[in-house]
Design an enzyme around this catalytic site. Structure first.
Site, PDB file in Angstrom:
ATOM      1  N   SER A 130      -5.437   1.986   5.220  1.00  0.00           N
ATOM      2  CA  SER A 130      -4.057   1.050   5.330  1.00  0.00           C
ATOM      3  C   SER A 130      -3.751   0.802   3.813  1.00  0.00           C
ATOM      4  O   SER A 130      -4.518   0.505   2.857  1.00  0.00           O
ATOM      5  CB  SER A 130      -3.867   0.067   6.086  1.00  0.00           C
ATOM      6  OG  SER A 130      -2.685  -0.921   5.609  1.00  0.00           O
ATOM      7  N   SER A 133      -0.636   6.683   2.733  1.00  0.00           N
ATOM      8  CA  SER A 133       0.613   5.889   2.517  1.00  0.00           C
ATOM      9  C   SER A 133       0.789   5.386   0.908  1.00  0.00           C
ATOM     10  O   SER A 133       1.260   4.382   0.701  1.00  0.00           O
ATOM     11  CB  SER A 133       0.642   4.505   3.389  1.00  0.00           C
ATOM     12  OG  SER A 133       0.763   5.050   4.752  1.00  0.00           O
ATOM     13  N   ASP A 166       5.080   6.654   8.988  1.00  0.00           N
ATOM     14  CA  ASP A 166       5.981   5.939  10.039  1.00  0.00           C
ATOM     15  C   ASP A 166       7.096   7.029  10.436  1.00  0.00           C
ATOM     16  O   ASP A 166       8.066   6.825  11.439  1.00  0.00           O
ATOM     17  CB  ASP A 166       6.742   4.694   9.380  1.00  0.00           C
ATOM     18  CG  ASP A 166       5.696   3.646   9.316  1.00  0.00           C
ATOM     19  OD1 ASP A 166       4.893   3.714   9.902  1.00  0.00           O
ATOM     20  OD2 ASP A 166       5.960   2.568   8.535  1.00  0.00           O
ATOM     21  N   ARG A 198      -0.996   5.717  17.439  1.00  0.00           N
ATOM     22  CA  ARG A 198       0.481   6.274  17.796  1.00  0.00           C
ATOM     23  C   ARG A 198       0.318   7.511  17.992  1.00  0.00           C
ATOM     24  O   ARG A 198       1.225   8.156  18.700  1.00  0.00           O
ATOM     25  CB  ARG A 198       1.131   5.977  16.447  1.00  0.00           C
ATOM     26  CG  ARG A 198       2.733   6.152  16.490  1.00  0.00           C
ATOM     27  CD  ARG A 198       3.319   5.428  15.334  1.00  0.00           C
ATOM     28  NE  ARG A 198       3.616   3.878  15.236  1.00  0.00           N
ATOM     29  CZ  ARG A 198       3.898   3.183  14.300  1.00  0.00           C
ATOM     30  NH1 ARG A 198       3.841   3.529  13.000  1.00  0.00           N
ATOM     31  NH2 ARG A 198       3.829   1.779  14.499  1.00  0.00           N
ATOM     32  N   LYS A 247      10.906  -6.104  16.682  1.00  0.00           N
ATOM     33  CA  LYS A 247      10.107  -6.351  15.649  1.00  0.00           C
ATOM     34  C   LYS A 247      10.535  -5.909  14.522  1.00  0.00           C
ATOM     35  O   LYS A 247      10.393  -6.495  13.371  1.00  0.00           O
ATOM     36  CB  LYS A 247       8.735  -5.588  15.842  1.00  0.00           C
ATOM     37  CG  LYS A 247       7.610  -5.582  14.682  1.00  0.00           C
ATOM     38  CD  LYS A 247       6.303  -5.063  15.029  1.00  0.00           C
ATOM     39  CE  LYS A 247       5.507  -4.996  13.848  1.00  0.00           C
ATOM     40  NZ  LYS A 247       4.163  -4.486  13.936  1.00  0.00           N
TER      41      LYS A 247
END
Length: 346
Positions: A85, A113, A230, A261, A328
Site C-alpha cells: 500500500s 500506487s 482502484d 477485490r 463510503k
C-alpha cells in the site's frame, strides 16, 4: 483508559491515523470492522516503531486493532516496504514536517500506487512543505504547514464508473464537473484506458469534461494495475460487458482492499458467464454475457457495487445485496445513476 477510534473498513483513515496519533499526546485503541482487522498494517507500524513510536498489536500481530501511546519522537531516517500500500508512505510523509529531524524515507524497489505518493508530495508542496522524491527516497525537512484556500477536485476513481456506463451504452454521453486535464490524481489515466473501449474525453473550460462513446472497442486490452488499482473493477466489468478480452497484470495488492477485490470481481462476473484463467502472472478475463439475471454480492466493498451496477444495461435485471456500501465514497451514486435515465433501479 485509551480512547477508542473505530475506522470501520476505511483503510486510508486507519493508516493515516496510525501515524497521526503516534506523534503527540494521548492513549488510543485504533480499530476497525472484521475485514479491517484482516488488512495488514505491519509495514507502517514497524517503520513508526523504528522511529520511536509506542505502538503494539491488541490482537493479531501485523493487523489492527492497535494500542497507541502518543510520544514525541524526533524523526530521522526510516525504511518502509511499499509493496502492499502507498498509504503507508503517505502516512509517514504527512507527519514528517512536524518532527524535529523531519524524515528521510527509503522505499523498497517495488512500489504500488506510486501516483498516490506523488499526489501526497504535490499537495504537501502546495501547502508549503519541501518534498524531494527521487531514486526511491523521500526527503522532508522539518517545516510548518501553510494551508491556502484550496478547491478539492472531484474523484477520478469515482468517475471511472461513468466511463463504464458510457462504454457499455452506444451513443451515450455524460458531462462531469470539477475534473481537470492537469490533474495530479493517478486515476486520471482512466481517460487513456477507456479510449480503447471507445470512450473519448473532451475537456471543457472551468473543469468540466464530456465523455462520449464514439467508436467501437478493441478486441483485447492489456492493463497493468500496479499504479491504479482502484480502476480495476470498472475496467473488468467494462471489458466483460463488451466482450473484450482483458489481460491484467500488477494486481497483487488488490487482495488488501476493502475486499479481496480481484477474486470478488471474478466471482461476481462469473454469475453472468465470465471466464478467467491465469497465464503466469497475467489474469485473462474473457467471454460474453450469457446470463440475463444475477444476484450480486458486494463483500462490503463500495467499488464492487459501483462497478457491477452499470451491467444492468446489458442484462434483464440484477440485484445488489448492500446498496448502502457506496456511502463510503460516493453517497449520491444511486441518485446520479437514476438521473442519467440510462439505467432503471428499483
Amino acid at each position: 483508559m485509551p480512547l477508542i477510534i473505530d475506522a470501520n473498513n476505511a483503510g486510508t483513515v486507519l493508516r493515516f491515523l496510525t501515524a497521526f496519533l503516534a506523534f503527540g499526546d494521548g492513549k488510543w485503541l485504533l480499530t476497525g470492522n472484521e475485514r479491517m482487522q484482516k488488512r495488514p498494517v505491519s509495514e507502517l507500524v514497524t517503520a513508526l516503531q523504528d522511529l520511536g513510536a509506542k505502538i503494539s498489536y491488541a490482537n493479531n500481530e501485523g493487523f489492527p486493532p492497535l494500542n497507541i501511546t502518543s510520544s514525541r519522537f524526533s524523526g530521522g531516517e526510516v525504511y518502509i516496504d511499499a509493496a502492499k500500500s502507498s498509504q503507508f508512505v503517505s502516512a509517514l510523509m504527512m507527519i514528517a514536517p512536524v518532527l524535529k529531524k523531519g524524515l528521510i524515507i527509503k522505499l523498497n524497489k517495488k512500489i504500488v500506487s506510486e501516483p498516490y505518493i506523488k499526489m501526497t508530495a504535490s499537495l504537501m508542496r502546495l501547502f508549503g512543505i519541501d518534498v524531494d522524491f527521487s531514486n526511491n527516497k523521500i526527503i522532508i525537512p522539518p517545516s510548518v504547514y501553510n494551508i491556502p484556500d484550496y478547491t478539492v477536485e472531484s474523484d477520478w476513481s469515482s468517475a471511472s464508473y461513468w466511463y463504464e456506463v458510457v462504454a457499455l451504452n452506444d451513443a451515450s454521453e455524460i458531462k462531469i464537473s470539477n475534473l481537470f486535464e492537469n490533474s495530479i490524481q493517478g486515476d486520471a489515466s482512466v481517460c487513456e484506458v477507456f479510449k480503447s473501449l471507445g470512450v473519448t474525453t473532451t475537456f471543457l473550460p472551468k473543469g468540466e469534461i464530456v465523455i462520449k462513446k464514439t467508436s467501437t472497442t478493441v478486441k483485447e486490452l492489456n492493463f497493468d494495475a500496479t499504479d491504479c488499482p482502484d480502476l480495476v473493477p470498472s475496467i473488468m466489468a467494462s471489458c466483460f460487458g463488451n466482450g473484450v478480452k482483458l489481460n491484467l497484470t500488477g494486481y497483487s495488492h488488490l487482495k488488501y482492499k476493502e475486499s479481496d477485490r480481484l477474486n470478488s470481481m471474478i466471482s461476481e462476473l462469473s454469475k453472468l458467464g465470465c471466464k478467467h484463467s491465469y497465464k503466469g502472472r497475467t489474469l485473462v478475463l474473457e467471454g460474453k454475457i450469457v446470463e440475463k439475471r444475477a444476484d450480486f454480492t458486494t463483500y462490503g466493498d463500495h467499488r464492487i457495487a459501483m462497478s457491477l451496477a452499470p451491467l444492468c444495461s446489458k442484462t434483464d435485471s440484477i440485484s445488489i445485496d448492500d446498496k448502502d456500501v457506496v456511502l463510503k465514497s460516493y453517497p449520491d451514486f444511486w441518485s446520479d445513476i437514476l438521473n442519467l435515465n440510462v439505467l432503471t433501479i428499483s
